[in-house]
Design a protein around this motif. Sequence first.
Motif: not given
Length: 179
Positions: A101-121
Amino acid sequence: MTVAVSATDYTIGPAHASVIVVEYGDFECPNCKQAAPAVKLLLNHFAGRIRFAYRHFPLQEVHPQALQAAEAAESSGSQDKFWPMHDLLFDNQPHLKLHQLQSYAEGLELDMARYAAAMGEHIYLQRIQENIQSGRESGVRSTPTFFVNGRIQDVSFGLQRLFDAVELALRRAATGEVP
Protein backbone atom coordinates in the motif's frame (compact mmCIF):
# COMPACT_ATOMS: atom_id res chain seq x y z
CA MET A 1 -33.08 2.82 1.43
CA THR A 2 -29.51 3.90 1.94
CA VAL A 3 -28.07 6.97 3.60
CA ALA A 4 -28.10 9.97 1.25
CA VAL A 5 -24.86 10.91 -0.47
CA SER A 6 -23.11 13.76 1.31
CA ALA A 7 -20.01 15.92 0.97
CA THR A 8 -18.01 13.27 2.86
CA ASP A 9 -18.58 10.66 0.15
CA TYR A 10 -16.16 10.21 -2.72
CA THR A 11 -18.20 10.74 -5.86
CA ILE A 12 -17.88 10.92 -9.62
CA GLY A 13 -20.41 12.78 -11.71
CA PRO A 14 -22.41 15.96 -11.41
CA ALA A 15 -23.79 16.94 -8.01
CA HIS A 16 -27.13 17.81 -9.64
CA ALA A 17 -27.56 14.37 -11.28
CA SER A 18 -31.08 12.97 -11.01
CA VAL A 19 -29.75 9.43 -10.53
CA ILE A 20 -27.30 8.49 -7.79
CA VAL A 21 -25.61 5.10 -7.67
CA VAL A 22 -23.92 4.05 -4.43
CA GLU A 23 -21.62 1.06 -4.14
CA TYR A 24 -20.64 -0.53 -0.86
CA GLY A 25 -17.43 -2.36 -1.63
CA ASP A 26 -14.39 -4.16 -0.28
CA PHE A 27 -11.01 -3.78 -1.98
CA GLU A 28 -10.12 -7.43 -1.31
CA CYS A 29 -13.44 -8.83 -2.58
CA PRO A 30 -13.11 -10.72 -5.89
CA ASN A 31 -16.69 -9.80 -6.88
CA CYS A 32 -15.95 -6.11 -6.30
CA LYS A 33 -12.87 -6.39 -8.51
CA GLN A 34 -15.03 -8.00 -11.20
CA ALA A 35 -17.60 -5.20 -10.85
CA ALA A 36 -15.05 -2.38 -11.13
CA PRO A 37 -14.76 -2.45 -14.96
CA ALA A 38 -18.56 -2.60 -15.25
CA VAL A 39 -18.84 0.45 -13.00
CA LYS A 40 -16.45 2.31 -15.33
CA LEU A 41 -18.62 1.28 -18.28
CA LEU A 42 -21.69 2.48 -16.40
CA LEU A 43 -20.04 5.84 -15.74
CA ASN A 44 -19.00 6.20 -19.38
CA HIS A 45 -22.38 5.10 -20.73
CA PHE A 46 -24.29 7.54 -18.52
CA ALA A 47 -21.59 10.25 -18.40
CA GLY A 48 -22.90 13.55 -17.08
CA ARG A 49 -26.25 12.02 -16.14
CA ILE A 50 -25.47 10.04 -12.99
CA ARG A 51 -23.49 10.50 -9.82
CA PHE A 52 -21.56 7.54 -8.38
CA ALA A 53 -20.40 7.17 -4.78
CA TYR A 54 -18.12 4.51 -3.30
CA ARG A 55 -18.46 3.51 0.35
CA HIS A 56 -16.33 1.09 2.31
CA PHE A 57 -17.71 -2.20 3.55
CA PRO A 58 -14.62 -4.31 4.30
CA LEU A 59 -15.53 -7.90 5.14
CA GLN A 60 -12.68 -8.36 7.59
CA GLU A 61 -13.66 -11.91 8.57
CA VAL A 62 -12.85 -13.17 5.07
CA HIS A 63 -10.64 -10.37 3.71
CA PRO A 64 -7.94 -9.58 6.29
CA GLN A 65 -6.31 -6.80 4.20
CA ALA A 66 -9.54 -5.02 3.28
CA LEU A 67 -9.65 -2.61 6.21
CA GLN A 68 -6.11 -1.35 5.75
CA ALA A 69 -6.76 -1.03 2.01
CA ALA A 70 -9.79 1.12 2.82
CA GLU A 71 -7.60 3.21 5.13
CA ALA A 72 -5.06 3.62 2.32
CA ALA A 73 -7.82 4.80 -0.03
CA GLU A 74 -9.07 7.30 2.55
CA SER A 75 -5.54 8.52 3.28
CA SER A 76 -5.02 8.99 -0.44
CA GLY A 77 -8.36 10.73 -0.70
CA SER A 78 -7.23 13.33 1.80
CA GLN A 79 -4.64 14.25 -0.83
CA ASP A 80 -7.15 14.22 -3.71
CA LYS A 81 -6.06 10.78 -4.93
CA PHE A 82 -8.95 8.57 -3.79
CA TRP A 83 -9.98 7.40 -7.26
CA PRO A 84 -6.44 6.65 -8.49
CA MET A 85 -5.82 4.64 -5.30
CA HIS A 86 -9.22 2.96 -5.66
CA ASP A 87 -8.19 1.75 -9.12
CA LEU A 88 -4.72 0.67 -7.98
CA LEU A 89 -6.16 -1.37 -5.12
CA PHE A 90 -8.46 -3.32 -7.43
CA ASP A 91 -5.74 -3.68 -10.09
CA ASN A 92 -3.37 -5.11 -7.47
CA GLN A 93 -5.92 -6.94 -5.33
CA PRO A 94 -3.67 -9.88 -4.31
CA HIS A 95 -1.08 -7.38 -3.02
CA LEU A 96 -2.66 -5.33 -0.23
CA LYS A 97 -0.11 -5.66 2.57
CA LEU A 98 1.02 -2.45 4.28
CA HIS A 99 4.36 -2.18 2.45
CA GLN A 100 2.57 -2.67 -0.87
CA LEU A 101 0.00 0.00 0.00
CA GLN A 102 2.85 2.35 0.82
CA SER A 103 4.42 1.61 -2.55
CA TYR A 104 1.16 2.54 -4.29
CA ALA A 105 1.00 5.77 -2.29
CA GLU A 106 4.56 6.59 -3.35
CA GLY A 107 3.63 5.88 -6.97
CA LEU A 108 0.78 8.37 -6.65
CA GLU A 109 3.32 10.91 -5.36
CA LEU A 110 1.49 11.46 -2.09
CA ASP A 111 3.02 13.42 0.76
CA MET A 112 4.42 10.30 2.39
CA ALA A 113 4.86 11.81 5.87
CA ARG A 114 1.17 12.73 5.85
CA TYR A 115 0.18 9.34 4.44
CA ALA A 116 2.26 7.45 7.02
CA ALA A 117 0.81 9.50 9.88
CA ALA A 118 -2.75 8.88 8.69
CA MET A 119 -2.14 5.15 8.35
CA GLY A 120 -0.19 4.82 11.59
CA GLU A 121 -2.75 6.74 13.63
CA HIS A 122 -5.75 5.18 11.83
CA ILE A 123 -7.14 8.68 11.26
CA TYR A 124 -9.81 7.46 8.83
CA LEU A 125 -10.92 4.37 10.73
CA GLN A 126 -13.99 6.13 12.15
CA ARG A 127 -15.06 7.26 8.69
CA ILE A 128 -14.77 3.68 7.41
CA GLN A 129 -16.73 2.41 10.41
CA GLU A 130 -19.43 4.98 9.64
CA ASN A 131 -19.61 3.59 6.07
CA ILE A 132 -19.93 0.07 7.47
CA GLN A 133 -22.67 1.16 9.88
CA SER A 134 -24.62 2.98 7.16
CA GLY A 135 -24.30 -0.11 5.01
CA ARG A 136 -25.64 -2.36 7.73
CA GLU A 137 -28.53 0.04 8.37
CA SER A 138 -29.25 0.01 4.63
CA GLY A 139 -29.37 -3.78 4.42
CA VAL A 140 -25.91 -4.48 3.00
CA ARG A 141 -24.92 -8.09 3.66
CA SER A 142 -22.26 -8.71 1.02
CA THR A 143 -20.11 -6.86 -1.48
CA PRO A 144 -20.55 -5.34 -3.87
CA THR A 145 -23.95 -3.96 -2.99
CA PHE A 146 -25.39 -1.23 -5.19
CA PHE A 147 -28.15 1.28 -4.61
CA VAL A 148 -29.88 3.31 -7.31
CA ASN A 149 -31.52 6.45 -5.93
CA GLY A 150 -31.41 4.95 -2.45
CA ARG A 151 -32.96 1.60 -3.34
CA ILE A 152 -30.95 -1.62 -3.22
CA GLN A 153 -30.34 -3.15 -6.63
CA ASP A 154 -29.86 -6.90 -6.88
CA VAL A 155 -26.91 -7.66 -9.16
CA SER A 156 -26.55 -11.33 -8.22
CA PHE A 157 -27.59 -12.28 -11.76
CA GLY A 158 -25.25 -9.79 -13.42
CA LEU A 159 -24.51 -6.12 -13.59
CA GLN A 160 -26.84 -5.63 -16.56
CA ARG A 161 -29.53 -5.22 -13.92
CA LEU A 162 -27.67 -2.20 -12.58
CA PHE A 163 -27.56 -0.64 -16.06
CA ASP A 164 -31.27 -1.36 -16.50
CA ALA A 165 -32.12 0.16 -13.11
CA VAL A 166 -30.17 3.32 -13.94
CA GLU A 167 -31.85 3.58 -17.33
CA LEU A 168 -35.28 3.23 -15.72
CA ALA A 169 -34.44 5.79 -13.03
CA LEU A 170 -33.30 8.26 -15.69
CA ARG A 171 -36.54 7.76 -17.66
CA ARG A 172 -38.59 8.26 -14.51
CA ALA A 173 -36.64 11.40 -13.61
CA ALA A 174 -37.17 12.79 -17.11
CA THR A 175 -40.93 12.29 -16.91
CA GLY A 176 -41.27 13.25 -13.23
CA GLU A 177 -42.53 9.79 -12.38
CA VAL A 178 -42.06 8.72 -8.77
CA PRO A 179 -40.68 5.19 -8.38
